[in-house]
Design a protein around this motif. Sequence first.
Motif, short mmCIF file in Angstrom:
data_model
loop_
_atom_site.label_atom_id
_atom_site.label_comp_id
_atom_site.label_asym_id
_atom_site.label_seq_id
_atom_site.Cartn_x
_atom_site.Cartn_y
_atom_site.Cartn_z
N GLN A 239 1.04 -0.99 -0.25
CA GLN A 239 -0.28 -0.27 -0.02
C GLN A 239 1.13 1.68 0.51
O GLN A 239 1.67 1.00 1.25
N ASP A 240 0.63 1.75 -0.97
CA ASP A 240 2.19 2.74 -1.65
C ASP A 240 1.68 4.20 -0.61
O ASP A 240 3.29 4.44 -0.35
N ASP B 8 -9.04 4.95 -0.41
CA ASP B 8 -8.64 3.81 -2.03
C ASP B 8 -7.02 4.24 -2.39
O ASP B 8 -6.14 3.82 -2.67
N VAL C 92 -3.95 3.95 0.12
CA VAL C 92 -3.65 2.84 -0.51
C VAL C 92 -3.64 1.72 -1.13
O VAL C 92 -3.18 0.92 -1.50
N ALA C 93 -3.67 2.43 -2.61
CA ALA C 93 -3.90 1.87 -3.95
C ALA C 93 -1.93 1.32 -4.01
O ALA C 93 -1.34 2.26 -3.66
N PRO C 94 -1.64 0.46 -4.52
CA PRO C 94 -0.13 0.57 -4.52
C PRO C 94 0.25 1.24 -5.47
O PRO C 94 -0.50 1.94 -6.58
N SER D 118 4.26 -1.75 -8.97
CA SER D 118 4.36 -3.19 -8.63
C SER D 118 2.81 -3.11 -9.00
O SER D 118 2.71 -5.13 -9.27
N ARG E 215 -10.06 -7.89 -8.59
CA ARG E 215 -8.89 -6.99 -7.84
C ARG E 215 -10.31 -6.26 -6.71
O ARG E 215 -10.93 -5.71 -6.93
N ASP F 151 -4.63 -3.05 -4.30
CA ASP F 151 -3.99 -3.06 -3.07
C ASP F 151 -4.36 -5.47 -3.02
O ASP F 151 -3.51 -5.65 -2.44
N TRP F 152 -5.07 -5.57 -3.17
CA TRP F 152 -6.04 -6.64 -3.47
C TRP F 152 -5.74 -7.33 -4.90
O TRP F 152 -7.13 -7.14 -5.48
N ARG G 127 -1.09 -7.08 7.92
CA ARG G 127 -2.37 -6.06 6.38
C ARG G 127 -3.61 -6.37 6.53
O ARG G 127 -4.49 -5.20 6.01
#
Length: 600
Positions: free
Chosen positions: A61-62, A92, A95-97, A101, A121, A126-127, A377
């Motif tokens: 999570q960026d 969102d 925590v978005a990648p 990634s 997703r 992020d998953w 997580r």
Amino acid sequence: MKGSMTWTYVVHLLGLTACALGVPQKQAYRVKETVDPPTGWVQYSPAPADHIIDLRIGLPQDKFELLEQALYEVSDPHHHRYGQHLSKEEVDELVAPHPKSMNAVDEWLASHGIDMNSLSRSSAKDWVMVKVPVNLAEKMLDTTYHVWKHVESGVSLVRTTTYSLPEHVHDHVDLVTPTTYFGPLKGMSTTFHWSDAQPAALSSNAPPIKSASGTAVDASCNSTITISCLQQLYNITGYNSSAINGNKIGITGYLEQYANIQDLQSFYQEQRPDALGSSFNYTSVNGGQNSQNLSEAGAEANLDVQFAFGLTHPTPAYFYSTGGQPPYDPDLKTTTDTNEPYAEWLDYILSHPNPPQTISTSYGDDEQTVPQSYAVRTCAGFAQLGARGVSLLVSSGDGGVGDNDANATTTICKTNDGRNATRFIPTYPATCPYVTSVGGTVSIPEVAVYFSGGGFSNYFPTPLYQLGAVTEYLGHLPLNSYSGLFNRFGRGFPDVSAQGDYFRVWIGGKPAHIGGTSASSPAFAGVVSLLNDARLSKGLPPLGFLNPMLYTKGVKGLTDITEGNNPGCGTEGFNATTGWDPITGLGTPNFGLLKEIVLS
């Protein structure tokens, strides 16, 4: 020399051809996670190659540190951002990648022939979820899956004790599940017995008992806890909540625990007649069911919904039934053999734009059986809920500091990291610093109930909001007390407490008594929901993550519990004492005082 050059050219050409055909190349792998086989589980057989696994890949999570900062600011009653909760879209985004990634993981999956259209997703991306057969998962993760059996329960799971990722993917993935998680998710009901007592026995002609907070409580409440008992004890009597101000309350259900509506009506008729005829909204998550066959009524689920919804009627109520833990059966080719439902439930609730403002869960695992990567997580997922204005309450556990046995000569409180060292066993998710953990009390005046889970996390450090309270408690604890048995620098739990024994519920058409912190959590959640009701009716935002408020101005609205202990692991456990303690936390709620505090 000429032959060597020719061979190099041929190898290079073959490599290009393989890439063009989408054939995965041999990549350098590095171990991502490894565990020792946990106590009680034995390797039974290789997993069938065609068994389907619901593979979940967690991407970093960026900007989580910014999400955490926002969580504490909007939850701190002394901060100018207090109550300014984030929207789903804002959470969102935090925590978005990182796109790098996402690209790295997508390319890795594609290299194994996985169609991008087959992926699903999470809301924040992020998953990444994909269904794959065991033989492909083994290639992707450079591992071998086996069927493992739990000796005591007979439950079987498809798991591995180690897995690896390609070097170039390693830093772009936090964790992959199901892999090393063997935790036996369980409800927190520690005692259960049927009762033939009729409704007339729910009140007493004896003089009322005075609680520690000064309220008068019916004498019968020392042997049977009802809605009326909680209202009297926690100073709720006379408060009427609204059905139309936007307030909602939710209960989570796992392990095929079904909340029976007929039992709820029997409970309402006996203890909350004005609620008779009302019900709750049921949501299936990950295939979760809610059978209305009386013979399948769940003690845990019925306890949770009857008391949480009984305390808060007519507040709209929600029950979430999350699937995810049937026993493995290779003949059925089950695709849901995982017992890792927190992520499944979080996927759903975080995708919803308007979740209930108060949610209670009465399920948990021994912390050490949950891989730390998974605990961190999913704990981060609970933080997202808090930042959006949700108060999440969880049971602290029913094993005292471990196994609830003070006299054990051979304790089961052993580490599962290969050392087999004696150590207290904390409970997850009660140890997550972004939830409010609820311990148990008993009797009037209240004392700590012996089974109330409490202690210190081995995964999460002491959060800043409770540092002073925990430091003060440890300062009065003899320095060598239980040396080596717990982590003095860990997140302390529980945070608060409520009654936890002799709850009268209806199950399968009959009344029964239940005890456990599974009763304490929905009881405290009911009080929190009423506080949210009061705030929303005044045009104020919901409370959201409670702990920064509870450990500061909110402590004056709690009744300190100073007697009792929670034995376990061959010890007497921790003692309840003045101030915060790892058995009853800061104490039990006084709704009247808390309402004044949260409305001021």
